[in-house]
Write a protein that holds these residues in place. Structure first.
Motif, short mmCIF file in Angstrom:
data_model
loop_
_atom_site.label_atom_id
_atom_site.label_comp_id
_atom_site.label_asym_id
_atom_site.label_seq_id
_atom_site.Cartn_x
_atom_site.Cartn_y
_atom_site.Cartn_z
N ASN A 1 0.86 -1.17 0.00
CA ASN A 1 0.00 0.00 0.00
C ASN A 1 0.91 1.23 0.00
O ASN A 1 1.73 1.39 0.90
CB ASN A 1 -0.86 -0.05 1.27
CG ASN A 1 -1.89 1.03 1.29
OD1 ASN A 1 -1.91 1.88 0.40
ND2 ASN A 1 -2.74 1.01 2.30
N ILE A 2 0.77 2.09 -1.00
CA ILE A 2 1.64 3.26 -1.02
C ILE A 2 0.89 4.53 -0.58
O ILE A 2 1.40 5.63 -0.71
CB ILE A 2 2.34 3.45 -2.39
CG1 ILE A 2 1.34 3.48 -3.54
CG2 ILE A 2 3.38 2.37 -2.62
CD1 ILE A 2 1.99 3.77 -4.90
N GLN A 3 -0.30 4.30 -0.02
CA GLN A 3 -1.06 5.44 0.52
C GLN A 3 -0.27 6.05 1.70
O GLN A 3 0.25 5.31 2.54
CB GLN A 3 -2.41 4.95 1.02
CG GLN A 3 -3.31 6.06 1.47
CD GLN A 3 -4.70 5.55 1.81
OE1 GLN A 3 -4.91 4.35 1.97
NE2 GLN A 3 -5.63 6.45 1.92
N GLY A 4 -0.17 7.36 1.71
CA GLY A 4 0.52 8.04 2.81
C GLY A 4 2.04 8.05 2.68
O GLY A 4 2.74 8.69 3.46
N LYS A 5 2.59 7.32 1.70
CA LYS A 5 4.03 7.36 1.45
C LYS A 5 4.38 8.69 0.77
O LYS A 5 3.49 9.36 0.22
CB LYS A 5 4.47 6.21 0.54
CG LYS A 5 4.11 4.85 1.07
CD LYS A 5 5.26 4.23 1.81
CE LYS A 5 4.92 2.83 2.26
NZ LYS A 5 5.75 2.41 3.38
N THR A 6 5.66 9.03 0.77
CA THR A 6 6.08 10.31 0.17
C THR A 6 6.90 10.04 -1.09
O THR A 6 7.86 9.28 -1.05
CB THR A 6 6.94 11.10 1.19
OG1 THR A 6 6.16 11.28 2.38
CG2 THR A 6 7.34 12.46 0.64
N ALA A 7 6.49 10.70 -2.19
CA ALA A 7 7.23 10.55 -3.45
C ALA A 7 7.71 11.92 -3.93
O ALA A 7 6.94 12.88 -3.93
CB ALA A 7 6.33 9.93 -4.51
#
Ligand SMILES: NC(=O)c1ccc[n+]([C@@H]2O[C@H](COP(=O)([O-])OP(=O)(O)OC[C@H]3O[C@@H](n4cnc5c(N)ncnc54)[C@H](OP(=O)(O)O)[C@@H]3O)[C@@H](O)[C@H]2O)c1
Length: 252
Positions: A8-14
């Motif tokens: 899950n890449i929700q809430g990760k920073t890119a």
């Protein structure tokens, strides 16, 4: 058989460079729809603000914009310093900013080669190096938007191809060092893609620009998001993605 687990890449920073247009813009929109927090980098603040505005209407996310000419070393260092102060970690660092030059070898200027070196190779090198502590913090990912020009030589592209081939080796080399730190490195090699850069290339080549016949930036973005979501037990090192020419009825 164990169940398939996508990350899950929700809430990760890119962080995306070149986020104001083309492939970088498509990536920004695709990651925003996954709930990823974005740091957008490019030369034009107006373009970045317009992307941030578009994201805000579709998702409740904090988007940070940094106007920076990545080809100017002092601006690049200021960007790294500012990010170090503002963030404890970066989960995805995506290098999409890039420039091109074309022309016969006999007429290519060394100044243009130097410019391409600074924007297309030195900047991804230094930005990745400068942000390594933030990438290590959460075992992040690095994505280089390369080009099929790194893989196949063709006339009029000596400078661009040579620099992109350098970027290929940069990615492959740092993968061998960062793998044991849990950092994945992906190189993406698109063929001709419907973006402002490709429109300009068609103009210089005196060709009619039919964007619908080219690769679409959204399709590249979707593939990259899919790879970023893969479990950490897997790694895609290289993604080659090409426009598919429609066959004429006679060729069936
Ligand atoms: N389009 C293709 O056919 C194709 C094919 C293979 C690979 N690629 C690669 O894909 C990447 C993205 O290109 P694109 O097609 O999406 O082109 P694009 O629409 O022209 O986008 C390029 C982006 O890079 C940014 N940029 C350029 N020079 C910069 C600099 N000195 N400092 C900071 N940002 C800079 C631009 O920012 P500003 O707009 O603010 O100036 C722009 O947002 C490039 O690395 C390109 O080599 C493109």
């Amino acid at each position: 058989m164990s169940p398939k687990v996508e990350r899950n890449i929700q809430g990760k920073t890119a962080l995306i460079t070149g986020a104001g247009s083309g492939i970088g813009l498509a990536l920004a929109l695709a990651l925003a729809s996954e709930g990823t927090r974005l740091i957008l980098v490019g030369r034009s603040r107006d373009k970045l603000n317009a992307v941030a505005k578009q994201i805000k209407t579709s998702a409740v996310l904090d988007t940070v914009c940094h106007a920076c000419n990545l080809g100017v070393p002092s601006q690049l260092e200021d960007l790294i310093e500012s990010l170090e102060h503002s963030f404890e970690s970066i989960d995805m660092l995506i290098h999409s900013a890039g420039d091109f030059c074309m022309g016969s070898f006999s007429s290519l200027s060394v100044d243009k080669l130097d410019h391409l070196f600074r924007v297309n190779l030195r900047a991804p090198f230094r930005l990745t190096q400068g942000l390594l502590p933030l990438l290590r913090a959460n075992q992040g990912e690095v994505v280089f938007i390369n080009s099929t020009a790194a893989l196949h030589a063709s006339p009029n592209w000596a400078a661009y191809s040579a620099i992109k081939a350098g970027l290929e080796m940069l990615a492959d080399s740092i993968r061998t060092e960062l793998d044991e730190q849990g950092i994945r490195v992906l190189s993406v090699y698109p063929g001709r893609t419907a973006t402002p850069m490709q429109k300009e290339i068609h103009r210089l080549e005196n060709r009619t620009y039919n964007p619908e016949e080219l690769l679409q930036p959204e399709d590249i973005a979707d593939q990259i998001v899919h790879i970023l979501r893969m479990p950490k037990t897997a790694e895609v090192a290289d993604l080659v993605i090409l426009p598919r020419r429609k066959k004429s009825p006679a060729s069936h």
